[in-house]
Design an enzyme around this catalytic site. Structure first.
Site, PDB file in Angstrom:
ATOM      1  N   GLY A  18       0.832  -1.207   0.000  1.00 38.22           N
ATOM      2  CA  GLY A  18       0.000   0.000   0.000  1.00 38.22           C
ATOM      3  C   GLY A  18       0.862   1.252   0.000  1.00 38.22           C
ATOM      4  O   GLY A  18       0.607   2.205  -0.738  1.00 38.22           O
ATOM      5  N   LYS A 227      21.436  -9.531 -11.234  1.00 40.29           N
ATOM      6  CA  LYS A 227      20.984 -10.926 -11.243  1.00 40.29           C
ATOM      7  C   LYS A 227      19.460 -10.984 -11.406  1.00 40.29           C
ATOM      8  O   LYS A 227      18.930 -11.740 -12.222  1.00 40.29           O
ATOM      9  CB  LYS A 227      21.384 -11.557  -9.906  1.00 40.29           C
ATOM     10  CG  LYS A 227      21.541 -13.040  -9.937  1.00 40.29           C
ATOM     11  CD  LYS A 227      22.332 -13.427  -8.698  1.00 40.29           C
ATOM     12  CE  LYS A 227      22.119 -14.843  -8.286  1.00 40.29           C
ATOM     13  NZ  LYS A 227      22.735 -15.120  -6.992  1.00 40.29           N
ATOM     14  N   CYS A 383     -14.202   9.861  19.398  1.00 41.02           N
ATOM     15  CA  CYS A 383     -15.407   9.048  19.211  1.00 41.02           C
ATOM     16  C   CYS A 383     -15.779   8.336  20.511  1.00 41.02           C
ATOM     17  O   CYS A 383     -16.303   8.961  21.413  1.00 41.02           O
ATOM     18  CB  CYS A 383     -15.216   8.106  18.020  1.00 41.02           C
ATOM     19  SG  CYS A 383     -16.788   7.652  17.278  1.00 41.02           S
ATOM     20  N   ARG A 473     -22.500   4.977  16.087  1.00 39.73           N
ATOM     21  CA  ARG A 473     -23.958   4.805  16.192  1.00 39.73           C
ATOM     22  C   ARG A 473     -24.555   5.641  17.317  1.00 39.73           C
ATOM     23  O   ARG A 473     -25.622   6.193  17.199  1.00 39.73           O
ATOM     24  CB  ARG A 473     -24.282   3.349  16.555  1.00 39.73           C
ATOM     25  CG  ARG A 473     -24.355   2.440  15.406  1.00 39.73           C
ATOM     26  CD  ARG A 473     -24.961   1.103  15.754  1.00 39.73           C
ATOM     27  NE  ARG A 473     -24.712   0.238  14.621  1.00 39.73           N
ATOM     28  CZ  ARG A 473     -23.619  -0.495  14.470  1.00 39.73           C
ATOM     29  NH1 ARG A 473     -22.689  -0.506  15.409  1.00 39.73           N
ATOM     30  NH2 ARG A 473     -23.444  -1.234  13.395  1.00 39.73           N
ATOM     31  N   HIS A 520     -13.821  11.587  13.639  1.00 41.50           N
ATOM     32  CA  HIS A 520     -12.478  10.990  13.540  1.00 41.50           C
ATOM     33  C   HIS A 520     -11.536  11.923  12.764  1.00 41.50           C
ATOM     34  O   HIS A 520     -11.379  11.769  11.554  1.00 41.50           O
ATOM     35  CB  HIS A 520     -12.561   9.635  12.826  1.00 41.50           C
ATOM     36  CG  HIS A 520     -13.230   8.585  13.645  1.00 41.50           C
ATOM     37  ND1 HIS A 520     -12.530   7.764  14.497  1.00 41.50           N
ATOM     38  CD2 HIS A 520     -14.529   8.252  13.769  1.00 41.50           C
ATOM     39  CE1 HIS A 520     -13.379   6.952  15.112  1.00 41.50           C
ATOM     40  NE2 HIS A 520     -14.599   7.228  14.684  1.00 41.50           N
ATOM     41  N   GLU A 522      -8.477  11.924  12.635  1.00 39.69           N
ATOM     42  CA  GLU A 522      -7.277  11.235  12.119  1.00 39.69           C
ATOM     43  C   GLU A 522      -7.400  10.886  10.631  1.00 39.69           C
ATOM     44  O   GLU A 522      -6.391  10.750   9.934  1.00 39.69           O
ATOM     45  CB  GLU A 522      -6.974   9.971  12.941  1.00 39.69           C
ATOM     46  CG  GLU A 522      -7.973   8.828  12.849  1.00 39.69           C
ATOM     47  CD  GLU A 522      -9.135   8.911  13.838  1.00 39.69           C
ATOM     48  OE1 GLU A 522      -9.461  10.038  14.272  1.00 39.69           O
ATOM     49  OE2 GLU A 522      -9.731   7.868  14.154  1.00 39.69           O
TER      50      GLU A 522
HETATM   51  N1  GLN Z   1     -19.075   2.486  19.792  1.00 35.67           N
HETATM   52  C1  GLN Z   1     -19.357   3.878  19.658  1.00 35.67           C
HETATM   53  C2  GLN Z   1     -20.549   4.130  18.737  1.00 35.67           C
HETATM   54  O1  GLN Z   1     -20.883   3.299  17.938  1.00 35.67           O
HETATM   55  C3  GLN Z   1     -18.142   4.632  19.190  1.00 35.67           C
HETATM   56  C4  GLN Z   1     -17.671   4.259  17.820  1.00 35.67           C
HETATM   57  C5  GLN Z   1     -16.276   4.694  17.500  1.00 35.67           C
HETATM   58  O2  GLN Z   1     -15.484   4.993  18.390  1.00 35.67           O
HETATM   59  N2  GLN Z   1     -15.931   4.677  16.236  1.00 35.67           N
HETATM   60  O3  GLN Z   1     -21.144   5.162  18.789  1.00 35.67           O
END
Ligand code: GLN
Length: 569
Positions: A18, A227, A383, A473, A520, A522
């Site tokens: 990758g 080689k 998160c 979620r 997120h 990142e």
């Molecule tokens: N488990 C949590 C949710 O579903 C956080 C998910 C996560 O950290 N990506 O909301």
């Protein structure tokens, strides 16, 4: 019409295919063309979204909300084109699409077979993946074939890319093979035989590589390259030594120095300006100029597998580079913190709790967050890390005993984090809550716009609006928001339409740097610029480390004794 560079791998997995493919992309981009990358995964899952991070590593989320292979993260870190759901597909998706067509009678009664139906479908997916944005096509699409030559699973992919060479004609395709050239200490030599066998295997399928990238722990001397050239029927200039380096961002330069871009441009008959890799050179100067050190404790669940937090460790690395600071990241298993306590975390410059799913280790993470809050250690929760910061605050500051996320305790008296369908249950009627094991609402995935409150720490980082990617979620429960805010929790960011809480923080008078984000960040960090959130987090860590230094003489040695590993970024 795009031209295609196909990247296959041989001998063993985990050679960094990758990163090699992404570096080829960076190098071609530096010659002024639009490049995209595609990853084909030879497994039957439709996407890696439901696969265990222990097995598969991180799930990378694209702007358009696709859950994809972690290699797409490398792609976005090396090239400027943004990936989307068309840039990654699996055998599962190919079969799914072919079987659906078969059920609709689209094959007009013919026998549906691997060749040509599966291989044609793969080619259609590759052509689709070469598009960028609304209809535009990349001048060059680099296609990484997952797995290793010789795997049963990869065969239809290899057959499909062989056929593409035939169908598209000369100067339209280029084949790159990545192999291993191991050093045998007992013989004191680098061995080329595995490469010879791997290329033979490829030629049996009908693919002649234009370029061989040889991975080794050291530069490969000319004799060995000669080689390989002779036995594999590839010109000497197309046998390239890709040796171990201090930073993956050095690879575009290593490839450039050996004329890899010229080999590819020759194979594809592209006449382009010479490469300008000054962006990468500037970055490398910064990489070697890290004068400071910051020590971060990361408390997570998948500590034994660094691949599980790939984008996160890279984002911290990028921020470190831009702060001229070496980031020493120490991983802690949250279950260990749960059983032996969080005292050892006090010595760190900053604490980070990343995202995650499932109940295991939750209480350990909450202890780590409490430790960061009470000891005024810079804290970043991502998160799940943000959700647990809310739980910690609710339990210990707002005195909501047994507050929790309904992901872990569906009967909690204070569901401070819950599925939206469960929020209204705060009137005491627990029965209203979704008690079935079904996860309820679908995941919130991909890009979303976030409004940021003035005068907050978040606004110093982002200004008043930002867009970040999501994958979760459960949500901060707005029904309990007033109560939490009254006891001092600051909700500093929310979605524009639904007012879902996106960022929480503590008042800067209470804590120098304490931030939890539902998204997120990142996934949005690249080495060239770094991400403002991580840069500010690292700066806060540096400040804290200075404060500690001025208080006492610091013993520079390792401090903790828990089950963890140290990684130098
Ligand atoms: N488990 C949590 C949710 O579903 C956080 C998910 C996560 O950290 N990506 O909301």
């Amino acid at each position: 019409m795009s031209k295609f560079v196909f990247v296959t791998g041989g001998v063993v997995s985990s050679l960094g295919k990758g990163i090699a493919a992404a570096s080829l992309g960076a190098l071609l981009e530096s010659r002024g063309i639009r490049v995209t990358l595609i990853k084909m995964d030879p497994y039957l899952n439709i996407d890696p979204g439901t696969m265990s991070p222990f097995q598969h590593g991180e799930v990378f989320v694209t702007e358009d909300g696709a859950e994809t292979d972690l290699d797409l993260g490398h792609y976005e870190r090396f090239i400027t084109t943004k990936m989307s759901r068309i840039n990654n597909f699996t055998t599962g998706q190919i079969y799914d699409s072919v079987i659906r067509k078969e059920r609709k009678g689209q094959y007009l009664g013919k026998t549906v077979q691997v060749v040509p139906h599966i291989t044609n479908e793969i080619q259609d997916f590759i052509l689709r993946g070469a598009r960028i944005g609304a209809g535009d096509e990349a001048e060059v699409a680099i296609v990484e074939v997952g797995g290793t030559v010789g795997d049963i699973e990869s065969l239809p992919f290899l057959e499909a890319i062989r056929q593409m060479g035939l169908k598209l004609g000369t100067f339209s395709t280029c084949y790159v093979h990545l192999t291993l050239v191991p050093f045998l200490p007992s013989a004191g030599e680098l061995k080329t035989k595995p490469t010879q066998h791997s290329v033979q295997r490829l030629r049996e399928i009908g693919i002649l590589p234009n370029l061989i990238l040889c991975r080794a722990d050291r530069p490969i001397p000319e004799d060995e390259r000669e080689k390989i050239s002779l036995f594999c029927n590839v010109p000497k200039g197309a046998v390239v030594s890709v040796y171990d380096v201090d930073s993956i961002y050095r690879i575009p330069r290593i490839l450039f120095e050996q004329g890899v871009d010229d080999v590819i441009c020759g194979a594809l008959k592209l006449s382009l300006p010479t490469a300008d890799i000054s962006v990468w050179d500037e970055l490398l100067t910064k990489v070697s100029n890290t004068s400071k050190v910051v020590r971060i404790a990361m408390v997570g669940k998948y500590v034994d597998l660094k691949e599980s937090y790939k984008s996160l460790t890279e984002a911290l690395n990028h921020a470190g580079i831009h702060c001229e600071t070496k980031v020493l990241l120490e991983y802690f298993d949250s279950e260990v913190i749960e059983s032996i306590g969080s005292e050892q975390l006090v010595n760190f410059d900053a604490i980070l709790v990343p995202g995650g799913f499932g109940e295991r280790g939750i209480e350990g993470k909450i202890k780590a967050i409490e430790c960061a809050r009470l000891n005024k250690i810079p804290f970043l929760g991502i998160c799940l890390g943000m959700q647990l910061a809310v739980v910690e605050f609710a339990r210990n500051v707002s005195k909501m005993a047994k507050a929790n996320s309904t992901e872990f305790d569906v009967l909690t008296p204070y569901p401070v984090v819950a599925l939206i369908s469960e929020w209204t249950a705060n009137d005491g009627s627990i029965e209203k809550r979704n008690l079935s094991s079904e996860k309820g609402g679908t995941m919130r995935l991909g890009n979303q716009l976030i409004r940021i409150a003035e005068g907050t720490l978040a606004s110093k980082i982002y200004g008043n609006v930002t867009v970040e990617r999501h994958r979760h979620r459960y949500e901060f429960n707005n029904v309990l928001r007033d109560f939490l805010q009254k006891s001092g929790l600051v909700c500093s960011g929310e979605t524009e339409k639904e007012s879902l809480v996106e960022i929480i923080e503590l008042c800067t008078s209470e804590h120098p740097w304490f931030l939890g984000v539902q998204f997120h960040p990142e996934f949005n960090s690249n080495p060239r610029e770094g991400h403002p959130l991580f840069i500010e987090f690292i700066k806060a860590g540096i400040m804290n480390s200075k404060k500690k230094l001025s208080k006492r003489e610091v013993d520079a040695g390792p401090v903790s004794k828990g089950k963890h590993e140290t990684s130098k970024l």
